[in-house]
Design a protein around this motif. Structure first.
Motif, PDB file in Angstrom:
ATOM      1  N   LEU A   1     -71.628 -40.137  40.133  1.00 11.64           N
ATOM      2  CA  LEU A   1     -72.619 -40.930  40.867  1.00 11.64           C
ATOM      3  C   LEU A   1     -74.008 -40.783  40.246  1.00 11.64           C
ATOM      4  O   LEU A   1     -74.740 -41.762  40.102  1.00 11.64           O
ATOM      5  CB  LEU A   1     -72.644 -40.521  42.339  1.00 11.64           C
ATOM      6  CG  LEU A   1     -71.404 -40.853  43.161  1.00 11.64           C
ATOM      7  CD1 LEU A   1     -71.517 -40.263  44.551  1.00 11.64           C
ATOM      8  CD2 LEU A   1     -71.191 -42.348  43.211  1.00 11.64           C
ATOM      9  N   ALA A   2     -74.358 -39.563  39.854  1.00  8.49           N
ATOM     10  CA  ALA A   2     -75.649 -39.327  39.194  1.00  8.49           C
ATOM     11  C   ALA A   2     -75.696 -40.035  37.834  1.00  8.49           C
ATOM     12  O   ALA A   2     -76.731 -40.585  37.450  1.00  8.49           O
ATOM     13  CB  ALA A   2     -75.883 -37.834  39.021  1.00  8.49           C
ATOM     14  N   LEU A   3     -74.570 -40.046  37.143  1.00  9.64           N
ATOM     15  CA  LEU A   3     -74.502 -40.726  35.849  1.00  9.64           C
ATOM     16  C   LEU A   3     -74.751 -42.223  36.005  1.00  9.64           C
ATOM     17  O   LEU A   3     -75.537 -42.812  35.260  1.00  9.64           O
ATOM     18  CB  LEU A   3     -73.136 -40.481  35.206  1.00  9.64           C
ATOM     19  CG  LEU A   3     -72.838 -41.228  33.920  1.00  9.64           C
ATOM     20  CD1 LEU A   3     -73.609 -40.606  32.771  1.00  9.64           C
ATOM     21  CD2 LEU A   3     -71.360 -41.221  33.637  1.00  9.64           C
ATOM     22  N   PHE A   4     -74.101 -42.842  36.976  1.00 13.28           N
ATOM     23  CA  PHE A   4     -74.293 -44.269  37.197  1.00 13.28           C
ATOM     24  C   PHE A   4     -75.714 -44.577  37.667  1.00 13.28           C
ATOM     25  O   PHE A   4     -76.292 -45.592  37.302  1.00 13.28           O
ATOM     26  CB  PHE A   4     -73.266 -44.818  38.182  1.00 13.28           C
ATOM     27  CG  PHE A   4     -71.871 -44.840  37.613  1.00 13.28           C
ATOM     28  CD1 PHE A   4     -71.613 -45.386  36.371  1.00 13.28           C
ATOM     29  CD2 PHE A   4     -70.823 -44.298  38.322  1.00 13.28           C
ATOM     30  CE1 PHE A   4     -70.334 -45.409  35.839  1.00 13.28           C
ATOM     31  CE2 PHE A   4     -69.542 -44.308  37.807  1.00 13.28           C
ATOM     32  CZ  PHE A   4     -69.295 -44.866  36.559  1.00 13.28           C
ATOM     33  N   SER A   5     -76.288 -43.698  38.457  1.00 18.17           N
ATOM     34  CA  SER A   5     -77.665 -43.879  38.897  1.00 18.17           C
ATOM     35  C   SER A   5     -78.625 -43.828  37.710  1.00 18.17           C
ATOM     36  O   SER A   5     -79.542 -44.644  37.604  1.00 18.17           O
ATOM     37  CB  SER A   5     -78.030 -42.801  39.918  1.00 18.17           C
ATOM     38  OG  SER A   5     -79.380 -42.852  40.243  1.00 18.17           O
TER      39      SER A   5
ATOM     40  N   CYS B   1     -67.597 -33.144  39.766  1.00 20.55           N
ATOM     41  CA  CYS B   1     -67.552 -34.242  38.791  1.00 20.55           C
ATOM     42  C   CYS B   1     -67.748 -35.596  39.457  1.00 20.55           C
ATOM     43  O   CYS B   1     -68.400 -36.474  38.891  1.00 20.55           O
ATOM     44  CB  CYS B   1     -66.230 -34.216  38.023  1.00 20.55           C
ATOM     45  SG  CYS B   1     -66.166 -32.923  36.785  1.00 20.55           S
ATOM     46  N   LEU B   2     -67.197 -35.774  40.648  1.00 22.83           N
ATOM     47  CA  LEU B   2     -67.414 -37.037  41.362  1.00 22.83           C
ATOM     48  C   LEU B   2     -68.888 -37.215  41.700  1.00 22.83           C
ATOM     49  O   LEU B   2     -69.440 -38.310  41.570  1.00 22.83           O
ATOM     50  CB  LEU B   2     -66.553 -37.092  42.618  1.00 22.83           C
ATOM     51  CG  LEU B   2     -65.042 -37.233  42.380  1.00 22.83           C
ATOM     52  CD1 LEU B   2     -64.286 -37.126  43.696  1.00 22.83           C
ATOM     53  CD2 LEU B   2     -64.728 -38.534  41.671  1.00 22.83           C
TER      54      LEU B   2
ATOM     55  N   LEU C   1     -64.514 -37.625  33.550  1.00 21.98           N
ATOM     56  CA  LEU C   1     -63.146 -38.068  33.827  1.00 21.98           C
ATOM     57  C   LEU C   1     -62.126 -37.141  33.167  1.00 21.98           C
ATOM     58  O   LEU C   1     -61.056 -36.886  33.734  1.00 21.98           O
ATOM     59  CB  LEU C   1     -62.945 -39.513  33.390  1.00 21.98           C
ATOM     60  CG  LEU C   1     -63.730 -40.554  34.187  1.00 21.98           C
ATOM     61  CD1 LEU C   1     -63.494 -41.947  33.628  1.00 21.98           C
ATOM     62  CD2 LEU C   1     -63.389 -40.496  35.665  1.00 21.98           C
ATOM     63  N   GLY C   2     -62.457 -36.617  31.995  1.00 18.27           N
ATOM     64  CA  GLY C   2     -61.583 -35.632  31.351  1.00 18.27           C
ATOM     65  C   GLY C   2     -61.473 -34.354  32.164  1.00 18.27           C
ATOM     66  O   GLY C   2     -60.384 -33.788  32.314  1.00 18.27           O
TER      67      GLY C   2
ATOM     68  N   CYS D   1     -60.402 -28.079  42.717  1.00 21.40           N
ATOM     69  CA  CYS D   1     -60.918 -28.932  43.803  1.00 21.40           C
ATOM     70  C   CYS D   1     -62.446 -28.964  43.780  1.00 21.40           C
ATOM     71  O   CYS D   1     -63.053 -30.030  43.926  1.00 21.40           O
ATOM     72  CB  CYS D   1     -60.401 -28.457  45.150  1.00 21.40           C
ATOM     73  SG  CYS D   1     -58.652 -28.813  45.411  1.00 21.40           S
ATOM     74  N   ILE D   2     -63.055 -27.812  43.575  1.00 21.34           N
ATOM     75  CA  ILE D   2     -64.517 -27.744  43.488  1.00 21.34           C
ATOM     76  C   ILE D   2     -65.008 -28.506  42.255  1.00 21.34           C
ATOM     77  O   ILE D   2     -65.991 -29.243  42.323  1.00 21.34           O
ATOM     78  CB  ILE D   2     -64.988 -26.277  43.476  1.00 21.34           C
ATOM     79  CG1 ILE D   2     -64.733 -25.638  44.840  1.00 21.34           C
ATOM     80  CG2 ILE D   2     -66.457 -26.170  43.087  1.00 21.34           C
ATOM     81  CD1 ILE D   2     -64.940 -24.150  44.877  1.00 21.34           C
ATOM     82  N   LEU D   3     -64.296 -28.356  41.137  1.00 19.44           N
ATOM     83  CA  LEU D   3     -64.688 -29.071  39.927  1.00 19.44           C
ATOM     84  C   LEU D   3     -64.555 -30.580  40.086  1.00 19.44           C
ATOM     85  O   LEU D   3     -65.404 -31.338  39.607  1.00 19.44           O
ATOM     86  CB  LEU D   3     -63.861 -28.585  38.740  1.00 19.44           C
ATOM     87  CG  LEU D   3     -64.221 -27.212  38.191  1.00 19.44           C
ATOM     88  CD1 LEU D   3     -63.224 -26.782  37.121  1.00 19.44           C
ATOM     89  CD2 LEU D   3     -65.620 -27.207  37.626  1.00 19.44           C
ATOM     90  N   ILE D   4     -63.513 -31.037  40.758  1.00 23.35           N
ATOM     91  CA  ILE D   4     -63.336 -32.476  40.980  1.00 23.35           C
ATOM     92  C   ILE D   4     -64.469 -33.014  41.841  1.00 23.35           C
ATOM     93  O   ILE D   4     -65.054 -34.061  41.534  1.00 23.35           O
ATOM     94  CB  ILE D   4     -61.959 -32.766  41.599  1.00 23.35           C
ATOM     95  CG1 ILE D   4     -60.864 -32.569  40.548  1.00 23.35           C
ATOM     96  CG2 ILE D   4     -61.898 -34.181  42.170  1.00 23.35           C
ATOM     97  CD1 ILE D   4     -59.457 -32.654  41.093  1.00 23.35           C
ATOM     98  N   LEU D   5     -64.793 -32.319  42.917  1.00 25.46           N
ATOM     99  CA  LEU D   5     -65.889 -32.770  43.779  1.00 25.46           C
ATOM    100  C   LEU D   5     -67.220 -32.788  43.019  1.00 25.46           C
ATOM    101  O   LEU D   5     -68.011 -33.724  43.161  1.00 25.46           O
ATOM    102  CB  LEU D   5     -65.979 -31.897  45.027  1.00 25.46           C
ATOM    103  CG  LEU D   5     -64.839 -32.039  46.027  1.00 25.46           C
ATOM    104  CD1 LEU D   5     -64.979 -31.004  47.139  1.00 25.46           C
ATOM    105  CD2 LEU D   5     -64.805 -33.446  46.589  1.00 25.46           C
TER     106      LEU D   5
END
Length: 119
Positions: free
Chosen positions: A70-74, A65-66, A98-99, A59-63
């Motif tokens: 956002l940082a990646l798209f920025s 990564c999300l 995503l992996g 759960c911590i890893l998913i949060l």
């Protein structure tokens, strides 16, 4: 089929360890306390198979990564054109995050429904 399912459900922690090692290598091979802590937590999870930790870690890893998506798209939006560096940033970042989300989801499935995974 049952044997294949058992093998697939043993893999998430090892794939997450590989993900942490990739993160450590891409950040530099110096002393990285975050990577060392993540590796230690994942190794302890493999040894002790704690159900609460098995749900909390992914759960911590998913949060995380999300947030990093956002940082990646920025960062991607700062490129003036879609050049080779922008492609590399986007595709490697998307594949990595995503992996990691997918493997974390498999780990949640593994520890959320233990009675289904033991048969």
């Amino acid at each position: 089929m049952s044997k294949l399912k058992q093998i697939a459900l043993q893999i998430p922690e090892y794939l997450l360890i590989a993900s942490v090692i990739f993160y450590w290598g891409s950040a530099g091979w110096g002393v990285n306390y975050i990577a060392i802590t993540l590796l230690l937590i994942l190794v302890l999870q493999i040894i002790f198979k704690n159900r609460i930790a098995g749900l909390l870690i992914p759960c911590i890893l998913i949060l995380t990564c999300l947030y990093m998506l956002l940082a990646l798209f920025s960062e991607f939006r700062e490129f003036p054109s879609f050049n080779a560096e922008a492609k590399q940033l986007l595709f490697v970042g998307l594949f990595y995050f995503l992996g990691t989300i997918l493997v974390s989801g498999l780990m949640i499935y593994k520890y959320l429904l233990p009675e289904l995974t033991t048969t």
